[in-house]
Motif scaffolding. Structure first.
Motif, PDB file in Angstrom:
ATOM      1  N   GLU A 230       0.845  -1.190   0.000  1.00  0.00           N
ATOM      2  CA  GLU A 230       0.000   0.000   0.000  1.00  0.00           C
ATOM      3  C   GLU A 230       0.881   1.242   0.000  1.00  0.00           C
ATOM      4  O   GLU A 230       2.001   1.253   0.529  1.00  0.00           O
ATOM      5  N   ARG A 231       0.377   2.264  -0.624  1.00  0.00           N
ATOM      6  CA  ARG A 231       1.170   3.477  -0.804  1.00  0.00           C
ATOM      7  C   ARG A 231       1.414   4.209   0.512  1.00  0.00           C
ATOM      8  O   ARG A 231       2.492   4.767   0.740  1.00  0.00           O
ATOM      9  N   LYS A 232       0.428   4.214   1.392  1.00  0.00           N
ATOM     10  CA  LYS A 232       0.540   4.955   2.649  1.00  0.00           C
ATOM     11  C   LYS A 232       0.284   4.030   3.833  1.00  0.00           C
ATOM     12  O   LYS A 232      -0.780   4.087   4.458  1.00  0.00           O
ATOM     13  N   ARG A 237      -7.176   3.443   5.911  1.00  0.00           N
ATOM     14  CA  ARG A 237      -7.440   3.086   4.510  1.00  0.00           C
ATOM     15  C   ARG A 237      -8.814   3.594   4.096  1.00  0.00           C
ATOM     16  O   ARG A 237      -9.803   3.348   4.760  1.00  0.00           O
ATOM     17  N   TRP A 239     -10.653   2.944   1.002  1.00  0.00           N
ATOM     18  CA  TRP A 239     -10.820   2.268  -0.280  1.00  0.00           C
ATOM     19  C   TRP A 239     -12.268   2.237  -0.742  1.00  0.00           C
ATOM     20  O   TRP A 239     -12.546   1.780  -1.852  1.00  0.00           O
ATOM     21  N   LYS A 242     -13.523   3.128  -4.378  1.00  0.00           N
ATOM     22  CA  LYS A 242     -12.335   3.347  -5.199  1.00  0.00           C
ATOM     23  C   LYS A 242     -12.392   2.462  -6.450  1.00  0.00           C
ATOM     24  O   LYS A 242     -12.835   1.310  -6.389  1.00  0.00           O
ATOM     25  N   SER A 328      -6.508   5.319  -7.313  1.00  0.00           N
ATOM     26  CA  SER A 328      -6.964   6.622  -6.844  1.00  0.00           C
ATOM     27  C   SER A 328      -7.798   7.336  -7.889  1.00  0.00           C
ATOM     28  O   SER A 328      -8.503   8.304  -7.584  1.00  0.00           O
ATOM     29  N   ASP A 455      -1.311   5.849 -10.020  1.00  0.00           N
ATOM     30  CA  ASP A 455      -2.689   5.711  -9.560  1.00  0.00           C
ATOM     31  C   ASP A 455      -2.893   4.585  -8.547  1.00  0.00           C
ATOM     32  O   ASP A 455      -3.879   4.589  -7.803  1.00  0.00           O
ATOM     33  N   GLU A 457      -3.026   2.616  -5.339  1.00  0.00           N
ATOM     34  CA  GLU A 457      -2.952   2.891  -3.906  1.00  0.00           C
ATOM     35  C   GLU A 457      -2.633   1.631  -3.104  1.00  0.00           C
ATOM     36  O   GLU A 457      -2.046   1.714  -2.021  1.00  0.00           O
ATOM     37  N   ALA A 458      -3.040   0.477  -3.620  1.00  0.00           N
ATOM     38  CA  ALA A 458      -2.791  -0.773  -2.908  1.00  0.00           C
ATOM     39  C   ALA A 458      -2.880  -1.934  -3.886  1.00  0.00           C
ATOM     40  O   ALA A 458      -3.539  -1.848  -4.928  1.00  0.00           O
TER      41      ALA A 458
END
Length: 556
Positions: A230-232, A237, A239, A242, A328, A455, A457-458
């Protein structure tokens, strides 16, 4: 009198004179408040293939004459096509920068049934279903196809009776009694729940191949999700709603020696607020020119139909695995969906045909990505040298050049396009590299690859078990030709094979202006070159042997 919901309405009962029937809670039209992948279902209407005013290619409708479809409303933009059999070039010309401004609607989505009954429980007797308002409705199952080798049995009833379900089917009223004929049953606990998911990247000795092969393919394993990246990390989360791209791999069947390769597809949609994903659209490519024993027809289909249709659902005869890219921005998924919808138009028109080696489920799906600009790293063919030997052996053994050519094509085709499992692994590895989760060979990224990279995110792995039924359990798909040979009996006469009939495409539906399909020669070009070289060599040898004799004759 039998009363049923209208195919054309959005939940209105066709009633004779009298009082209105009481409907179970959770019952609605298949389009009411729904999504079809990335698109609101309100942009579609219900119909079938016998639709004179549908704005789609007539060839596509021909395959679904008696099937429930979602078709675009007349006011909506519909995916076009270009007369071509070259998927990569056609996609690249349509979206040269790997993007499109607007996602048009597909010409059709195969729904299979007009109604949805949500938040329901199948009772242990298998003959009734209880809705969320405790109303009990008679339950029947869509008939088993005569050609289907297995079907729902008491094990299936026991499996679904343990959980809440969502069903697609047909609701009927007759003589004051209601019934629901189920065609698709979806287990609602099969959710991608971000709150319960823990980070678990691939370990040092792990790969997508070991994941797929674990527990014999996981046909009897529980449904599970696994967060690879995951990006962050550490942040809450978000999601819900999304957009996603899902790379789907279906395993090997347990009762068909021709089906160890598995199946491959790409899905798009939005992740639901509670982790729902049954309404994603799966772009499912199968051979249109043969009749599937399970009733499968190539089409964009909702995920619950793709996996859980009682006859054609993948989960009734093998386990499955999916890599989900949570995005995203919808643009990356929309570009793929728009591109593949155009390919379906070409496919239905027979601008190109399904070929098990050169244009199968994996090859067609990845060609759309390649046309957009995602260049999934290639691995090369199995063996060009083995292909030559196999061609000569099988052509002589079977007394058929076509038999030799078939094996030649398998051994010389790019493995990422040929094997669904290899395509799944290669795509997964490249996504991990694009987001920086793993290291690999650096390359200059295209505009679409940069967009994909930014784009995501996970990345989530999903394991989907086989639904218990009268069919034997399947296993993981093969990753190579040698693995395929190890699984099948040495004598092909001993193979378990499910014969299928041909489905000839009507000449009346062929476009006279369309490019003719390319027919492969029974003699591959390298073989022809070797043969020609041999003939030239033998001729030269004969000439050399004759020349001294001629000189001697001249001297007498």
């Amino acid at each position: 009198m039998l009363k049923t919901r209208s195919l054309l309405g959005a939940g209105v009962l066709l009633m004779s004179a009298g009082t209105q029937a009481t409907e179970p809670a959770g019952l609605k039209s298949a389009l009411a408040g729904e999504r079809l992948g990335l698109l609101p279902a309100m942009q579609f209407r219900l119909s079938n293939g016998n639709c004179p005013d549908c704005v789609t290619v007539k060839q596509g409708l021909w395959y679904f004459q008696n099937e429930v479809l979602a078709v675009p409303l007349p006011s909506q933009p519909v995916s076009s096509f270009k007369r071509s059999g070259d998927i990569v070039r056609g996609t690249k010309e349509w979206a040269p920068d790997g993007a499109s401004n607007q996602l048009a609607l597909p010409g059709l989505v195969w729904l299979g049934a007009p109604h949805i009954l949500d938040d329901a429980h199948i009772l242990a007797d298998g003959a009734h279903v209880r809705s969320s308002d405790d109303a009990v409705t008679s339950l029947a199952l869509a008939p088993k196809l005569a050609s289907n080798l297995s079907y729902w049995d008491p094990k299936t009833t026991a499996f679904f009776a343990q959980r809440e379900v969502r069903m697609r089917g047909t609701y009927n009223e007759a003589d004051g009694k209601s019934s629901f004929v189920a065609r698709t049953v979806w287990p609602k606990d099969f959710a991608i729940d971000q709150a319960k998911m823990r980070a678990q990247p691939l370990g040092k000795d792990e790969s997508f191949a070991t994941y797929v092969r674990a527990e014999g393919g996981g046909a009897s394993s529980p449904f599970s999700t696994r967060l690879l990246w995951e990006r962050k990390p550490g942040q809450a989360r978000q999601w819900q709603d999304k957009p996603v791209i899902g790379v789907m791999l279906n395993g090997a069947q347990g009762d068909d020696d021709e089906a160890y390769g598995g199946h491959f597809a790409v899905a798009t949609g939005y992740l639901g607020r509670e982790g729902e994903w049954s309404d994603w659209i799966v772009n499912n490519f199968y051979n249109l020119d043969s009749v599937s024993e399970k009733g499968i027809i190539a089409a964009p289909v909702p995920m619950d139909n793709y996996l859980m249709d009682l006859n054609s659902g993948q989960q009734y005869y093998r386990p499955s695995y999916m890599l989900v890219a949570v995005l995203s921005n919808a643009r990356t998924a929309a570009a793929y969906q728009g591109g593949v919808q155009r390919v379906f138009n070409q496919f239905y028109r027979h601008d190109f045909t399904y070929q098990h080696a050169k244009a199968n489920c994996a090859g067609i799906s990845l060609d759309v990505f390649k046309g957009l600009g995602w260049n999934v790293p290639q691995r090369g063919p199995t063996s060009n040298l083995k292909a030559l030997g196999a061609y000569a052996y099988l052509s002589a053994k079977d007394m058929s050049l076509a038999s030799g050519r078939k094996m030649y094509d398998y051994l010389t085709e790019e493995q990422v396009r040929l094997y669904p499992a290899v395509a799944f692994e290669a795509a997964g590895n490249d996504l991990l590299q694009l987001v920086g989760a793993t290291k690999g060979k650096a390359r200059k990224l295209t505009a679409y690859e940069k967009q994909l990279q930014g784009d995501i995110e996970a990345l989530v792995l999903v394991r989907i078990p086989q639904i218990p039924s009268s069919r034997v359990m399947g296993s993981n798909p093969v990753f190579s030709f040698s693995e395929y040979r190890q699984r099948t009996p040495p004598n092909q006469a001993d193979w378990k094979i499910v014969p299928v009939g041909a489905r000839p495409f009507p000449d009346a539906l062929r476009d006279a202006n369309a490019p003719p399909p390319k027919a492969s020669s029974p003699v591959p070009l390298p073989v022809a070159g070797i043969a020609l070289g041999g003939v030239i060599g033998i001729g030269a040898l004969i000439r050399r042997r004759r020349k001294p004799r001629a000189s001697a004759d001249q001297g007498v």
